[in-house]
Design a protein around this motif. Structure first.
Motif, short mmCIF file in Angstrom:
data_model
loop_
_atom_site.label_atom_id
_atom_site.label_comp_id
_atom_site.label_asym_id
_atom_site.label_seq_id
_atom_site.Cartn_x
_atom_site.Cartn_y
_atom_site.Cartn_z
N GLU A 48 15.44 -6.53 -44.01
CA GLU A 48 15.60 -5.26 -43.29
C GLU A 48 15.90 -5.52 -41.81
O GLU A 48 16.79 -4.90 -41.22
N ASN A 49 15.16 -6.48 -41.22
CA ASN A 49 15.38 -6.82 -39.81
C ASN A 49 16.76 -7.42 -39.59
O ASN A 49 17.43 -7.15 -38.57
N LYS A 77 19.50 -6.93 -41.42
CA LYS A 77 20.50 -5.87 -41.55
C LYS A 77 20.66 -5.11 -40.24
O LYS A 77 21.78 -4.86 -39.78
N LYS A 78 19.54 -4.74 -39.64
CA LYS A 78 19.58 -3.95 -38.41
C LYS A 78 20.02 -4.81 -37.23
O LYS A 78 20.85 -4.40 -36.42
N GLY A 79 19.42 -6.00 -37.12
CA GLY A 79 19.70 -6.86 -35.96
C GLY A 79 21.12 -7.36 -35.90
O GLY A 79 21.73 -7.42 -34.82
N PHE A 80 21.68 -7.76 -37.05
CA PHE A 80 23.04 -8.28 -37.10
C PHE A 80 24.07 -7.21 -37.44
O PHE A 80 25.27 -7.48 -37.39
N ASP A 81 23.59 -6.02 -37.82
CA ASP A 81 24.46 -4.92 -38.22
C ASP A 81 25.39 -5.35 -39.35
O ASP A 81 26.63 -5.30 -39.25
N VAL A 82 24.77 -5.79 -40.46
CA VAL A 82 25.53 -6.25 -41.62
C VAL A 82 25.06 -5.51 -42.87
O VAL A 82 24.05 -4.81 -42.85
N SER A 83 25.78 -5.71 -43.95
CA SER A 83 25.42 -5.09 -45.22
C SER A 83 24.22 -5.81 -45.83
O SER A 83 23.83 -6.89 -45.39
N THR A 108 17.73 -10.20 -31.43
CA THR A 108 18.45 -9.60 -30.32
C THR A 108 19.75 -10.36 -30.09
O THR A 108 19.86 -11.55 -30.42
N LYS A 109 20.73 -9.67 -29.53
CA LYS A 109 22.04 -10.28 -29.27
C LYS A 109 22.06 -10.88 -27.88
O LYS A 109 21.65 -10.24 -26.90
N ASN A 113 30.69 -12.07 -41.00
CA ASN A 113 29.31 -11.67 -41.31
C ASN A 113 28.52 -12.82 -41.91
O ASN A 113 27.49 -12.59 -42.55
#
Length: 228
Positions: free
Chosen positions: A43-44, A46-52, A76-77, A99
């Motif tokens: 879940e982290n 998916k959100k952190g890397f903005d991936v499927s 974080t980026k 990705n």
């Protein structure tokens, strides 16, 4: 009624996908059963890397391959486009191509796609000095050296020595190139010849005073050490 059922199905699918892999996917089920930290990590990711969800699973597996064995929490980026992933009590630097994970670093050591320990010797620029004749009134050449710590020399590998030889010594034309360790022994390439490197006692400018052993370059470019 039919529209309401379709809406409920869509909501259910969305909720399931947020739990890690694709809804009911074999990979998500397998990972969830194998790693107790998978669901929160996925879940982290998916959100952190903005991936499927599927891409998150592949990133998860790459990070597990790097030795991470706890929840992959804060992501974080960085300003250079890489990501900082906090897990197992430390920060990992992860780079993404598309990705998919292209590299993972822990400090200066590369963990992925293969383990490559950082070569501390390459952090230093050469110091260049004139070499004088016996009477000290005529310049007859130049020497070059770096000053490294005893720990850095102790942790040096044959691959590290090869990298140093190919990038700092080969073709330099110096009378000698040395790795000096204050208060200890060092390594000297006499004549900037990379076919061998002498380990022993050096003076303050890297000139060899006493030989202890020799690193000999093989036909494939690697080095093998033998004591005299």
């Amino acid at each position: 009624m039919k529209k309401r059922i379709l809406s409920l199905v869509a909501v259910l699918a969305l909720l399931l996908s947020a739990c890690g892999g694709s809804p009911g996917s074999a990979m998500a089920e397998e990972l969830s059963g194998k790693y107790d930290f998978y669901e929160k990590s996925a879940e982290n990711i998916k959100k952190g890397f903005d991936v499927s969800a599927d891409d998150a699973d592949q990133i998860f597996l790459a990070l597990v391959e790097c030795g991470i064995s706890s929840e992959m929490g804060y992501i974080t980026k960085n300003s250079d486009g890489s990501f900082k992933v906090y897990a197992s009590g430390t920060d990992y630097t992860v780079s993404i191509d598309g990705n998919a994970v292209s590299s993972v670093f822990l400090g200066k050591d590369q963990l992925y796609p293969e383990f490559i320990p950082h070569n501390d010797l390459m952090d230093y620029e050469l110091t260049v000095k004139d070499v004088l004749n016996g009477s000290g009134d005529t310049v007859i050449g130049q020497c070059a050296y770096i000053r490294a710590s005893a720990k850095e020399l102790e942790e040096m590998t044959a691959d590290h020595l090869r990298e140093f030889a190919e990038n700092r010594v080969e073709g330099s034309g110096y009378n000698w190139v040395s790795i000096i360790v204050t208060g200890g022994n060092g390594i000297c390439f006499p004549g900037s010849d990379t076919t061998f490197a002498i380990y022993g006692k050096l003076d303050e400018e890297g000139m060899l005073e006493e030989t202890i052993g020799t690193w000999t370059r093989q036909s494939d470019g690697s080095y093998i050490y033998s004591e005299n």
